[in-house]
Write a protein that holds these residues in place. Structure first.
Motif, PDB file in Angstrom:
ATOM      1  N   LYS A 213      -1.112   9.289 -31.216  1.00 10.19           N
ATOM      2  CA  LYS A 213      -1.342   8.841 -29.939  1.00 10.19           C
ATOM      3  C   LYS A 213      -0.250   7.914 -29.770  1.00 10.19           C
ATOM      4  CE  LYS A 213      -5.747   8.097 -28.145  1.00 10.19           C
ATOM      5  NZ  LYS A 213      -7.064   7.270 -28.132  1.00 10.19           N
ATOM      6  N   ILE A 214       0.008   6.998 -30.646  1.00  9.22           N
ATOM      7  CA  ILE A 214       1.088   6.031 -30.278  1.00  9.22           C
ATOM      8  C   ILE A 214       2.292   6.765 -30.073  1.00  9.22           C
ATOM      9  CG2 ILE A 214       2.211   4.029 -31.201  1.00  9.22           C
ATOM     10  CD1 ILE A 214      -0.529   3.550 -30.475  1.00  9.22           C
TER      11      ILE A 214
ATOM     12  N   GLY B 226       5.899   0.008 -32.507  1.00 12.32           N
ATOM     13  CA  GLY B 226       5.292  -1.158 -33.226  1.00 12.32           C
ATOM     14  C   GLY B 226       4.655  -2.099 -32.312  1.00 12.32           C
ATOM     15  N   VAL B 227       5.277  -2.099 -31.111  1.00 12.69           N
ATOM     16  CA  VAL B 227       4.730  -3.088 -29.837  1.00 12.69           C
ATOM     17  C   VAL B 227       3.382  -2.283 -29.345  1.00 12.69           C
ATOM     18  CG1 VAL B 227       5.101  -3.706 -27.430  1.00 12.69           C
ATOM     19  CG2 VAL B 227       6.881  -3.903 -29.112  1.00 12.69           C
ATOM     20  N   VAL B 228       3.405  -0.881 -28.950  1.00 11.52           N
ATOM     21  CA  VAL B 228       2.125  -0.504 -28.507  1.00 11.52           C
ATOM     22  C   VAL B 228       0.994  -0.419 -29.645  1.00 11.52           C
ATOM     23  CG1 VAL B 228       1.278   1.696 -27.489  1.00 11.52           C
ATOM     24  CG2 VAL B 228       3.495   1.294 -26.922  1.00 11.52           C
ATOM     25  N   SER B 229       1.474  -0.179 -30.607  1.00 11.90           N
ATOM     26  CA  SER B 229       0.263  -0.239 -31.604  1.00 11.90           C
ATOM     27  C   SER B 229      -0.280  -1.822 -31.887  1.00 11.90           C
ATOM     28  CB  SER B 229       0.817   0.372 -33.164  1.00 11.90           C
ATOM     29  OG  SER B 229       1.769  -0.503 -33.496  1.00 11.90           O
ATOM     30  N   ALA B 230       0.676  -2.684 -31.645  1.00 10.24           N
ATOM     31  CA  ALA B 230       0.062  -3.920 -31.851  1.00 10.24           C
ATOM     32  C   ALA B 230      -0.599  -4.492 -30.703  1.00 10.24           C
ATOM     33  CB  ALA B 230       1.191  -4.912 -32.176  1.00 10.24           C
ATOM     34  N   GLU B 231      -0.201  -4.044 -29.588  1.00  7.70           N
ATOM     35  CA  GLU B 231      -0.511  -4.705 -28.202  1.00  7.70           C
ATOM     36  C   GLU B 231      -1.957  -4.046 -27.668  1.00  7.70           C
ATOM     37  OE1 GLU B 231       0.187  -7.333 -26.772  1.00  7.70           O
ATOM     38  OE2 GLU B 231       2.355  -7.793 -27.044  1.00  7.70           O
ATOM     39  N   MET B 232      -1.902  -2.711 -27.763  1.00  6.18           N
ATOM     40  CA  MET B 232      -3.160  -2.083 -27.284  1.00  6.18           C
ATOM     41  C   MET B 232      -4.017  -1.351 -28.349  1.00  6.18           C
ATOM     42  SD  MET B 232      -3.211   0.777 -24.061  1.00  6.18           S
ATOM     43  CE  MET B 232      -3.349  -0.469 -22.808  1.00  6.18           C
ATOM     44  N   PRO B 233      -5.330  -1.314 -28.213  1.00  8.90           N
ATOM     45  CA  PRO B 233      -6.347  -0.608 -29.226  1.00  8.90           C
ATOM     46  C   PRO B 233      -5.755   0.860 -29.145  1.00  8.90           C
ATOM     47  CG  PRO B 233      -7.518  -2.254 -28.348  1.00  8.90           C
ATOM     48  CD  PRO B 233      -6.281  -2.145 -27.472  1.00  8.90           C
TER      49      PRO B 233
ATOM     50  N   SER C 131       4.124 -12.736 -30.108  1.00 11.10           N
ATOM     51  CA  SER C 131       3.420 -12.515 -28.742  1.00 11.10           C
ATOM     52  C   SER C 131       3.297 -13.661 -27.695  1.00 11.10           C
ATOM     53  CB  SER C 131       2.028 -11.879 -28.928  1.00 11.10           C
ATOM     54  OG  SER C 131       1.204 -12.776 -29.623  1.00 11.10           O
ATOM     55  N   SER C 132       3.627 -14.816 -28.321  1.00  9.44           N
ATOM     56  CA  SER C 132       3.566 -15.817 -27.384  1.00  9.44           C
ATOM     57  C   SER C 132       4.589 -16.133 -26.726  1.00  9.44           C
ATOM     58  CB  SER C 132       3.078 -17.186 -28.123  1.00  9.44           C
ATOM     59  OG  SER C 132       4.005 -17.601 -29.079  1.00  9.44           O
ATOM     60  N   CYS C 133       5.810 -15.547 -26.975  1.00 11.26           N
ATOM     61  CA  CYS C 133       7.125 -15.713 -26.576  1.00 11.26           C
ATOM     62  C   CYS C 133       7.582 -14.318 -25.907  1.00 11.26           C
ATOM     63  CB  CYS C 133       8.050 -15.874 -27.784  1.00 11.26           C
ATOM     64  SG  CYS C 133       9.732 -16.178 -27.234  1.00 11.26           S
ATOM     65  N   CYS C 134       7.383 -13.138 -26.596  1.00 16.52           N
ATOM     66  CA  CYS C 134       7.954 -11.955 -26.075  1.00 16.52           C
ATOM     67  C   CYS C 134       6.814 -10.956 -26.159  1.00 16.52           C
ATOM     68  CB  CYS C 134       9.201 -11.267 -26.951  1.00 16.52           C
ATOM     69  SG  CYS C 134      10.620 -12.544 -26.815  1.00 16.52           S
ATOM     70  N   GLN C 135       6.747 -10.081 -27.178  1.00 16.70           N
ATOM     71  CA  GLN C 135       5.693  -9.103 -27.335  1.00 16.70           C
ATOM     72  C   GLN C 135       5.207  -9.100 -28.885  1.00 16.70           C
ATOM     73  OE1 GLN C 135       6.341  -5.220 -24.511  1.00 16.70           O
ATOM     74  NE2 GLN C 135       8.139  -5.756 -25.542  1.00 16.70           N
ATOM     75  N   ALA C 136       4.253  -8.711 -29.244  1.00 17.71           N
ATOM     76  CA  ALA C 136       3.788  -8.463 -30.369  1.00 17.71           C
ATOM     77  C   ALA C 136       4.281  -7.290 -30.830  1.00 17.71           C
ATOM     78  CB  ALA C 136       2.140  -8.250 -30.399  1.00 17.71           C
ATOM     79  N   TRP C 137       4.476  -7.494 -32.330  1.00 21.03           N
ATOM     80  CA  TRP C 137       5.139  -6.097 -32.915  1.00 21.03           C
ATOM     81  C   TRP C 137       4.574  -6.090 -34.151  1.00 21.03           C
ATOM     82  CZ3 TRP C 137       8.089  -5.191 -37.485  1.00 21.03           C
ATOM     83  CH2 TRP C 137       8.720  -3.982 -37.443  1.00 21.03           C
ATOM     84  N   ILE C 138       4.153  -4.768 -34.918  1.00 21.51           N
ATOM     85  CA  ILE C 138       4.060  -4.576 -36.230  1.00 21.51           C
ATOM     86  C   ILE C 138       4.598  -3.388 -36.773  1.00 21.51           C
ATOM     87  CG2 ILE C 138       1.689  -3.164 -35.383  1.00 21.51           C
ATOM     88  CD1 ILE C 138       0.105  -4.429 -37.612  1.00 21.51           C
ATOM     89  N   THR C 139       4.658  -3.375 -38.031  1.00 23.54           N
ATOM     90  CA  THR C 139       5.158  -2.003 -38.843  1.00 23.54           C
ATOM     91  C   THR C 139       4.203  -1.031 -38.901  1.00 23.54           C
ATOM     92  OG1 THR C 139       4.436  -2.829 -41.078  1.00 23.54           O
ATOM     93  CG2 THR C 139       6.542  -3.643 -40.494  1.00 23.54           C
ATOM     94  N   LYS C 140       4.685   0.161 -39.067  1.00 24.36           N
ATOM     95  CA  LYS C 140       3.711   1.364 -39.048  1.00 24.36           C
ATOM     96  C   LYS C 140       2.820   1.325 -40.111  1.00 24.36           C
ATOM     97  CE  LYS C 140       3.849   6.511 -39.467  1.00 24.36           C
ATOM     98  NZ  LYS C 140       4.551   7.570 -39.685  1.00 24.36           N
ATOM     99  N   GLU C 141       3.439   0.822 -41.376  1.00 23.51           N
ATOM    100  CA  GLU C 141       2.652   0.788 -42.610  1.00 23.51           C
ATOM    101  C   GLU C 141       1.361  -0.366 -42.480  1.00 23.51           C
ATOM    102  OE1 GLU C 141       6.243   2.669 -43.119  1.00 23.51           O
ATOM    103  OE2 GLU C 141       5.968   0.549 -42.443  1.00 23.51           O
ATOM    104  N   SER C 142       1.837  -1.530 -42.020  1.00 24.33           N
ATOM    105  CA  SER C 142       0.766  -2.470 -41.581  1.00 24.33           C
ATOM    106  C   SER C 142      -0.272  -1.997 -40.688  1.00 24.33           C
ATOM    107  CB  SER C 142       1.451  -3.804 -41.156  1.00 24.33           C
ATOM    108  OG  SER C 142       2.237  -4.214 -42.204  1.00 24.33           O
TER     109      SER C 142
ATOM    110  N   ALA D  17       0.581   4.180 -20.245  1.00 25.79           N
ATOM    111  CA  ALA D  17       1.119   3.053 -19.348  1.00 25.79           C
ATOM    112  C   ALA D  17       1.445   1.911 -20.061  1.00 25.79           C
ATOM    113  CB  ALA D  17      -0.283   2.731 -18.320  1.00 25.79           C
ATOM    114  N   GLN D  18       0.866   1.609 -21.268  1.00 23.50           N
ATOM    115  CA  GLN D  18       1.298   0.495 -22.044  1.00 23.50           C
ATOM    116  C   GLN D  18       2.696   0.696 -22.760  1.00 23.50           C
ATOM    117  OE1 GLN D  18      -0.680  -2.202 -23.105  1.00 23.50           O
ATOM    118  NE2 GLN D  18       1.478  -2.969 -23.405  1.00 23.50           N
ATOM    119  N   ALA D  19       2.995   1.863 -22.999  1.00 26.33           N
ATOM    120  CA  ALA D  19       4.344   2.151 -23.585  1.00 26.33           C
ATOM    121  C   ALA D  19       5.441   1.811 -22.465  1.00 26.33           C
ATOM    122  CB  ALA D  19       4.565   3.577 -24.047  1.00 26.33           C
ATOM    123  N   LEU D  20       4.955   2.311 -21.266  1.00 22.13           N
ATOM    124  CA  LEU D  20       6.093   2.210 -20.015  1.00 22.13           C
ATOM    125  C   LEU D  20       6.284   0.745 -19.671  1.00 22.13           C
ATOM    126  CD1 LEU D  20       7.896   3.362 -17.957  1.00 22.13           C
ATOM    127  CD2 LEU D  20       5.862   3.922 -16.565  1.00 22.13           C
TER     128      LEU D  20
END
Length: 355
Positions: free
Chosen positions: A172-173, A99-106, A145-156, A116-119
């Motif tokens: 790819k994620i 959820g983090v990688v899919s929210a933070e990087m295209p 994301s302003s506090c920790c990291q962005a996160w999104i559900t797989k469905e969203s 690299a983003q996952a690591l």
């Protein structure tokens, strides 16, 4: 006599022909079962993504997890605080990272950039939890994301992608998390504070220039080619003089500014990473970081000019500029660099180790 012959013929039919018919029927049934079994095996092979590790495949099937299990000790399960409704959800660490990688990087970025983003995200998560001092109460980390990291559900996440790329992008994620499974970034044996941002404008920033305090030895200013090819590299903001004055006054009520003065808005000093260190605004000297926040600029790397009744800001880069640049990582990946080379470019003197 004729009746005896007819009975004899009927008897012979039962003795010889009926077993033959039954045998043929049983054989046909067996053929159908074998064909069905072969089809099922083929589907099973496809479902495990051609994974040659049978043990890992079994784990994935039993738990129905898209990522392979790894023992992260006390960090194997995290408690995620959803800021929107203040609920807490328990997730395996690597499942959370999807959820983090899919929210933070295209997801269209190169696979090595996503790796690299996952690591980075895994390292940042573990560091943040270790050093949180209970700021999220019972939760380990939050999805802001302003506090920790962005996160999104797989469905969203999938719903926001075009239908024809959904399977490819989510694959790819999952690969990014699995390709770096168990790995973290360390400096002198300790997990690092792995900051990252969107676009450095060609050169990254040191932490002290953004947040004050002391710098970290692994977060040095480094240059990266190719970032100017991305939309995040440049932006412009235009404000009327009145809008500009009001935004500054909201934070500094002692502002006095005469727009007829040629140097009423002027950069006094840039830092080594080409960001505005200090800028004169009327009777005030403000930091570039503060002005970025007040004016809603994408970076502290900017130029200002007065154009009649407006003030124009030409901005380079996107984000605080510390740590890994995501577009920089993608640019390096497109040049053939792997995720380890990308990480060691943006984080000075680090090692990539199994946790």
């Amino acid at each position: 006599m004729r009746r005896i012959i007819e009975l004899f013929i009927i008897f012979m039919i039962f003795v010889f022909l009926l077993p033959a018919l039954l045998t043929k029927s049983h054989l046909f049934s067996e053929i159908k079962e074998v064909a069905s079994s072969e089809t099922g095996d083929k589907k099973q092979d496809e479902n495990v993504n051609n994974n040659e590790d049978s043990d890992a495949s079994d784990v994935k099937q039993e738990n129905n997890n898209p990522v392979e299990n790894y023992d992260y000790k006390e960090f194997s399960t995290i408690k995620l605080l959803h800021k929107e409704n203040n609920s807490i959800e328990e997730l395996p660490l690597d499942e959370y990272l999807l959820g983090v990688v899919s929210a933070e990087m295209p997801a269209k970025f190169a696979q090595e950039a996503l790796n690299a983003q996952a690591l980075v995200a895994r390292t940042y998560t573990i560091y943040s939890i270790k050093n949180s001092n209970g700021k999220h109460g019972e939760a380990s980390i939050c999805d802001d994301s302003s506090c920790c990291q962005a996160w999104i559900t797989k469905e969203s996440r999938i719903a926001r992608w075009e239908e024809n790329v959904r399977e490819e992008y989510w694959g790819k994620i999952e690969k990014a998390v699995n390709n770096t499974k168990g790995k973290v970034i360390t400096y002198n044996g300790e997990v690092i504070d792995a900051f990252f941002h969107s676009n450095s404008g060609g050169i990254t920033e040191v932490p002290a220039s953004v947040w004050g305090g002391t710098n970290y030895p692994y977060l040095q200013s480094v240059e990266t080619a190719g970032e100017d090819a991305y939309s995040q590299y440049s932006s412009e903001v235009t404000l009327s003089k009145e809008e500009f004055r009001n935004k500054i006054l909201a934070k500094h009520s002692d502002l006095k500014i005469d727009f007829d003065m040629e140097d009423c808005i002027k950069v006094i000093e840039y830092n080594d990473a080409h960001r505005v260190k200090t800028m004169k605004v009327g009777n005030l000297n403000l930091s570039g970081v503060e002005l970025r926040t007040i004016l809603g600029l994408k970076s502290a790397n900017f130029e200002a000019s007065i154009d009649n009744d407006n003030i124009k800001f030409k901005v380079t880069g996107y984000g605080h500029g510390v740590g890994m640049s995501q577009t920089g990582a993608d640019s390096m990946a497109n040049e053939g660099k792997n995720y380890e080379e990308i990480i060691k470019h943006f984080y000075t003197g680090v090692e990539i180790v199994n946790f």
